[in-house]
Design an enzyme around this catalytic site. Sequence first.
Site, PDB file in Angstrom:
ATOM      1  N   ASP A  34       0.852  -1.192   0.000  1.00 25.81           N
ATOM      2  CA  ASP A  34       0.000   0.000   0.000  1.00 25.81           C
ATOM      3  C   ASP A  34       0.890   1.246   0.000  1.00 25.81           C
ATOM      4  O   ASP A  34       1.895   1.311   0.712  1.00 25.81           O
ATOM      5  CB  ASP A  34      -0.922   0.010   1.224  1.00 25.81           C
ATOM      6  CG  ASP A  34      -2.071   0.999   1.063  1.00 25.81           C
ATOM      7  OD1 ASP A  34      -3.225   0.554   0.930  1.00 25.81           O
ATOM      8  OD2 ASP A  34      -1.808   2.231   1.068  1.00 25.81           O
ATOM      9  N   ASN A  58     -13.176  -3.120   2.319  1.00 27.49           N
ATOM     10  CA  ASN A  58     -14.187  -2.064   2.384  1.00 27.49           C
ATOM     11  C   ASN A  58     -15.146  -2.157   1.199  1.00 27.49           C
ATOM     12  O   ASN A  58     -14.733  -2.509   0.095  1.00 27.49           O
ATOM     13  CB  ASN A  58     -13.497  -0.695   2.374  1.00 27.49           C
ATOM     14  CG  ASN A  58     -12.671  -0.458   3.623  1.00 27.49           C
ATOM     15  OD1 ASN A  58     -13.082  -0.839   4.717  1.00 27.49           O
ATOM     16  ND2 ASN A  58     -11.512   0.159   3.470  1.00 27.49           N
ATOM     17  N   HIS A 112     -10.145  -5.225  -2.980  1.00 27.19           N
ATOM     18  CA  HIS A 112      -8.803  -5.467  -2.452  1.00 27.19           C
ATOM     19  C   HIS A 112      -8.904  -5.827  -0.987  1.00 27.19           C
ATOM     20  O   HIS A 112      -9.625  -5.187  -0.223  1.00 27.19           O
ATOM     21  CB  HIS A 112      -7.902  -4.234  -2.636  1.00 27.19           C
ATOM     22  CG  HIS A 112      -8.551  -2.935  -2.292  1.00 27.19           C
ATOM     23  ND1 HIS A 112      -9.442  -2.287  -3.124  1.00 27.19           N
ATOM     24  CD2 HIS A 112      -8.458  -2.171  -1.169  1.00 27.19           C
ATOM     25  CE1 HIS A 112      -9.862  -1.181  -2.542  1.00 27.19           C
ATOM     26  NE2 HIS A 112      -9.285  -1.092  -1.346  1.00 27.19           N
TER      27      HIS A 112
END
Length: 113
Positions: free
Chosen positions: A29, A86, A99
């Site tokens: 990330d 999410n 993801h």
Amino acid sequence: MNCLFCRIIDKKIPSKIVYEDERVFAFEDINPQAPIHILIIPKKHISTTLDITHEDNELIGDLFRAANKIAKDRGVAERGFRLVLNCNPESGQTIYHIHLHLLAGRVMHWPPG
Ligand code: AMP
Ligand code: ZN
């Protein structure tokens, strides 16, 4: 399709690749929220969890198997790690290509923010 993560999979946008196979791609990330923060994504474009179909059953398992492998490889499997996925705006989803966030390397709190 103008999808950032599809472009990362195609290596048109650089990323720090952690894992790749036929169906799954994982990379660091860009804005880590923990000492280990890796995104695990299907190579197939799926916008949200709501778009997952029966056809994706094996693929979704592949995502979790990749997460487990990465957690073991990074030495955090036994200590613990958190997987976050999410869906839609109130969850905080900003990239509409599903993801799994793999977060590890510090104590996680509950409830999440
Ligand atoms: P979410 O808010 O669940 O949609 O998560 C999107 C994640 O993608 C965030 O944690 C961002 O930091 C991360 N992100 C955005 N752009 C990039 C990029 N180019 N490379 C790596 N991670 C990214
Ligand atoms: Zn995509």
